[in-house]
Design a protein around this motif. Structure first.
Motif, PDB file in Angstrom:
ATOM      1  N   ALA A 488       0.806  -1.215   0.000  1.00 32.43           N
ATOM      2  CA  ALA A 488       0.000   0.000   0.000  1.00 32.43           C
ATOM      3  C   ALA A 488       0.840   1.266   0.000  1.00 32.43           C
ATOM      4  O   ALA A 488       0.402   2.313  -0.463  1.00 32.43           O
ATOM      5  N   VAL A 489       2.052   1.188   0.521  1.00 32.63           N
ATOM      6  CA  VAL A 489       2.885   2.378   0.685  1.00 32.63           C
ATOM      7  C   VAL A 489       3.433   2.844  -0.660  1.00 32.63           C
ATOM      8  O   VAL A 489       3.884   2.046  -1.479  1.00 32.63           O
ATOM      9  N   ARG A 490       3.363   4.151  -0.895  1.00 35.04           N
ATOM     10  CA  ARG A 490       3.994   4.756  -2.065  1.00 35.04           C
ATOM     11  C   ARG A 490       5.308   5.395  -1.630  1.00 35.04           C
ATOM     12  O   ARG A 490       5.555   5.618  -0.439  1.00 35.04           O
ATOM     13  N   LYS A 491       6.150   5.712  -2.574  1.00 36.96           N
ATOM     14  CA  LYS A 491       7.426   6.320  -2.220  1.00 36.96           C
ATOM     15  C   LYS A 491       7.183   7.668  -1.548  1.00 36.96           C
ATOM     16  O   LYS A 491       6.226   8.375  -1.854  1.00 36.96           O
ATOM     17  N   ASP A 492       8.025   8.003  -0.603  1.00 36.91           N
ATOM     18  CA  ASP A 492       7.996   9.284   0.113  1.00 36.91           C
ATOM     19  C   ASP A 492       6.826   9.420   1.065  1.00 36.91           C
ATOM     20  O   ASP A 492       6.519  10.527   1.527  1.00 36.91           O
ATOM     21  N   SER A 493       6.123   8.335   1.392  1.00 38.02           N
ATOM     22  CA  SER A 493       5.035   8.441   2.369  1.00 38.02           C
ATOM     23  C   SER A 493       5.594   8.822   3.735  1.00 38.02           C
ATOM     24  O   SER A 493       6.699   8.401   4.116  1.00 38.02           O
ATOM     25  N   VAL A 494       4.823   9.609   4.474  1.00 38.45           N
ATOM     26  CA  VAL A 494       5.196   9.969   5.842  1.00 38.45           C
ATOM     27  C   VAL A 494       4.028   9.663   6.769  1.00 38.45           C
ATOM     28  O   VAL A 494       2.889   9.526   6.333  1.00 38.45           O
ATOM     29  N   TRP A 495       4.346   9.547   8.053  1.00 35.60           N
ATOM     30  CA  TRP A 495       3.330   9.289   9.072  1.00 35.60           C
ATOM     31  C   TRP A 495       2.909  10.631   9.660  1.00 35.60           C
ATOM     32  O   TRP A 495       3.754  11.404  10.124  1.00 35.60           O
ATOM     33  N   ARG A 496       1.616  10.898   9.637  1.00 34.58           N
ATOM     34  CA  ARG A 496       1.100  12.154  10.184  1.00 34.58           C
ATOM     35  C   ARG A 496       0.327  11.901  11.473  1.00 34.58           C
ATOM     36  O   ARG A 496      -0.410  10.922  11.573  1.00 34.58           O
TER      37      ARG A 496
END
Length: 740
Positions: A488-496
């Motif tokens: 599910a994760v795309r590149k450059d994802s961050v946790w908010r």
């Protein structure tokens, strides 16, 4: 098809059908879960008259591949139902429902002993559990190969099984899910999955070719269920999935039960208890109506010109009509041509129940349909014809003209500083939770004991089995985790993480989990992880400051090794923080704690009101599109929507970060549009998919008091997609009334 009818030599009963897939996954329902669901079904039947002819347990309850190899099926029902599955089957029958089960197709190949045992097991199920339905699925193993000899022997033994089962119960229904697409499979079985398509919203059902108001309206696109060019009730459309966001379920139900009207209809699966309490009345009305019209619904033809399903009897007809567009649809039908055997005609609208009919008798039917609406119309024969129009509307008088307002097309421009801030604020309000968790966490508490019990147990189940739920990181439950799935994760994802208010933060501690895959999926040297994590923080989303986070390790007993234990940041001076952006790739988080500095010392910040997501990036928008909107008088069920569609019909992955939308009011306040079709990038309980299509995205908000005022600006921040990076889009705005 006529040849197939002769080959079959039997009729298949029509039945309303419920199956429990997605109340559980392939681990299977257990006795407690099934009895809780049956408690709910009993309440639903007693309170609202909702009744299904057949209730079936799905994948994993009888046999499973869960935690096993794919070589052969494994019976598991004795483990899951210690008192015997026959006890639950008998309870179904007491509620007036025949019982059915899911099985895999293994066991009819080259091994004689195995085949005989398999046939014995299944015929015993039919006899002992008094089965009325098998759902035979290819997901345990795909039985057919490139070897024609194997395939012939397989199908011969499979046919023998069906004959022996029908000798025990001639009324047995057997559904084929992807065993074979041969038309002759219906000579052996009773139904085959139409187009091989399921109906889980935002997983299998989405804007494949067109941006619509709600995800569920993608079912309108399927139109006539034809089998080799001809309508056939022997197809199965997988029914209505009640998991996920429920918006628009009533119209989807009408099209399935009163439109396509296949052999199994109404067909429903999943978490019926996830409907809002006020919607159970609608479910009762539609279910009772389908039972009342069952005979009439067995005579179906599709009128392509009108996007209409016609069910015609000697004295009565039903029309199920669809407007699959953002604009009002005006349809005129000559009833003398449509129903030549009727001397005269009268008509009334059955759905939406708040629709109106003027001049109930006449020879011409004039129908006004609001955007993305469905009309169910009953036409009765009369002794004489009247030369006048019967006028029917899906909305009350005076509402139709205002039901579709086009807000215009927006041009791209460079983002301003305020746009970047408001786009980032909107990202913090969006959820990446599984759609079931999103729906349940938004629902007000149910006042019904049976409903509340199912919701509570299912939310606990999905939180423990789906690590994509943000609340898992602060719910205090050591058995739940918040992580980022690899698919599910795309590149450059961050946790908010939005703390809900500004706090003088002293430190943030992120405890990693030992459950599941452990603290991390990272397969390299974990000592390098300290260079991979960081934290950005802000009090107002205008400016973010960046700090490195410290990684802590612990020894693994009995091994000369270490593993990640926690990640933390401690500020030398307190920092005023509400918004946290963290780079925590591939971690499995058990708990997040934030500590504030007070006059009495350092204390833990309450997690009440926190929000989080981890599938969006911190990229800056490439462009911003702006539309002006004047609310005026807001009528019931009005939605404001912004669509972003590819300028050319290029097929792209829709389940990725593309844009966010918000409204700016004259007083400076910002209203984030947190609803989207398909969903903003989210985890899914059953399986993830890129949702390939050309339809684009819809972002919508109900026009309640939040959107009141004299003038509002609607803004879409466009981030682009991974491929093609230079995708050009067309952005439009709509204000529409949804007829329910």
């Amino acid at each position: 098809m006529e040849h197939l009818r002769r080959l079959r030599g039997r009729e298949t009963r029509r039945a309303s059908f419920y199956f429990d897939w997605l109340t559980h996954a392939s681990e299977g329902a257990n006795a407690g879960e099934m009895n809780r669901n049956l408690d709910f079904m009993e309440w639903l039947q007693n309170e609202y008259g909702v009744h299904f002819d057949i209730y079936a347990v799905d994948d994993g309850a009888v046999e499973s591949r869960w935690g096993r190899t794919f070589d052969k099926y494994r019976l598991v029902h004795e483990e899951l139902f210690p008192d015997g599955l026959s006890v639950c089957a008998e309870r179904c029958r007491k509620l007036g429902m025949d019982f059915g089960v899911w099985i895999g197709p293994d066991g009819f190949g080259d091994e004689f002993e195995y085949t005989e045992g398999r046939i014995g097991d299944i015929t015993n199920m039919v006899r002992d559990w008094k089965l009325h339905l098998f759902k035979i699925d290819a997901c345990v193993s795909v039985p057919l190969t490139d070897d024609p000899y194997h395939n012939e022997k397989y199908m011969q033994r499979f046919e023998r099984l069906m004959q022996e089962c029908r000798e025990i119960n001639p009324r047995l229904i057997v559904i084929n899910h992807r065993i074979t697409n041969s038309p002759y499979i219906l000579g052996i079985l009773d139904s085959t999955l139409w187009q091989g398509a399921e109906s889980y919203p935002d997983v299998f059902l989405y804007n494949e070719h067109k941006a619509r108001l709600f995800t569920r309206y993608a079912s309108f696109e399927r139109k006539c269920p034809s089998y080799f060019g001809e309508y056939s009730a022997l197809l199965e459309d997988h029914g209505i999935c009640m998991n996920g966001i429920s918006h628009g379920w009533q119209s989807e139900f009408v099209v399935q039960a009163f439109g396509r009207a296949l052999m199994l209809s109404p067909e429903v699966y999943g978490c019926l208890f996830m409907l809002p309490d006020e919607d159970f009345k609608d479910l009762g009305y539609l279910s009772r109506l389908a039972e009342e019209k069952k005979e009439l619904l067995s005579h179906t033809e599709y009128l392509e010109e009108f996007h209409c399903y016609l069910h015609k009897g000697e004295q009565q007809a039903l029309l199920s009509m669809v407007n699959d567009d953002w604009n009002v649809s005006e349809v005129t039908m000559e009833l003398k041509e449509l129903l030549p055997d009727f001397k005269g005609c009268s008509a009334r609208i059955l759905y939406p129940v708040k629709g109106e009919a003027l001049n109930s008798a006449g020879d011409r039917l004039c129908i006004s349909m609001s955007p993305f609406s469905v009309a169910l119309i009953e036409v009765n024969t009369e002794e004489e014809s009247r030369e006048q129009d019967i006028r029917i509307s899906t909305l009350k008088a005076g509402m139709m003209r205002a039901s579709s307002v086009y807000l215009g097309n927006a041009e791209a421009r460079r983002p301003e500083e305020s746009d970047i801030r408001n786009a980032e604020f909107t990202k913090f309000q969006v959820s990446s939770d599984a759609s079931e968790a999103q729906a349940l966490l938004q629902l007000p508490p149910s006042k019904q004991k049976a409903v509340a019990a199912c919701r509570e147990a299912f939310l606990k189940k999905i939180k423990r089995e789906c690590g994509g739920v943000a609340e898992n990181a602060w719910d205090g439950d050591p058995l739940t985790q918040w992580n980022d799935y690899a698919d599910a994760v795309r590149k450059d994802s961050v946790w908010r993480l939005d703390l809900g208010a500004v706090y003088p933060v002293k430190k943030v501690v992120i405890q990693l989990s030992d459950k599941g895959y452990g603290p991390t999926r990272y397969t390299g040297n974990i000592m390098d992880y300290e260079d991979m994590v960081y934290c950005e923080y802000s009090r107002d989303c205008r400016e973010f400051r960046k700090e490195k986070m410290k990684v802590f390790y612990k020894r693994v007993p009995m091994y000369c090794d270490s593993q990640l234990d926690r990640v933390a940041i401690e500020f030398r001076e307190t920092a005023d923080i509400r918004y946290l952006r963290m780079k925590l790739d591939m971690l499995c988080v058990e708990n997040i704690k934030v500590y504030e500095q007070t006059a009495l010392g350092v204390r833990e910040v309450s997690a009440e009101g926190w929000k989080g997501n981890n599938l969006l990036t911190n990229r800056l928008p490439k462009a911003v599109y702006t539309l002006e909107y004047e609310p005026g008088i807001e009528l019931e069920n009005r939605y404001v929507a912004v669509t972003a569609k590819p300028e050319s019909p290029v097929r792209i992955a829709l389940n990725q970060e593309s844009a966010v939308v918000w409204a700016e009011k004259e007083d400076g306040s910002v209203i984030p549009f947190t609803n989207a079709s398909p969903l903003y990038p989210a985890y899914h309980w059953e399986c993830g998919t890129d949702l390939p299509g050309t339809g684009g995205w819809t972002f919508y908000h109900k026009a309640d008091k939040d959107l009141g005022g004299n003038k509002i600006k609607l803004k879409l921040a466009w981030y682009g997609i991974e491929e093609p990076e230079d995708l050009r889009i067309k952005v439009d705005g709509y204000s529409v009334i949804n007829a329910v």
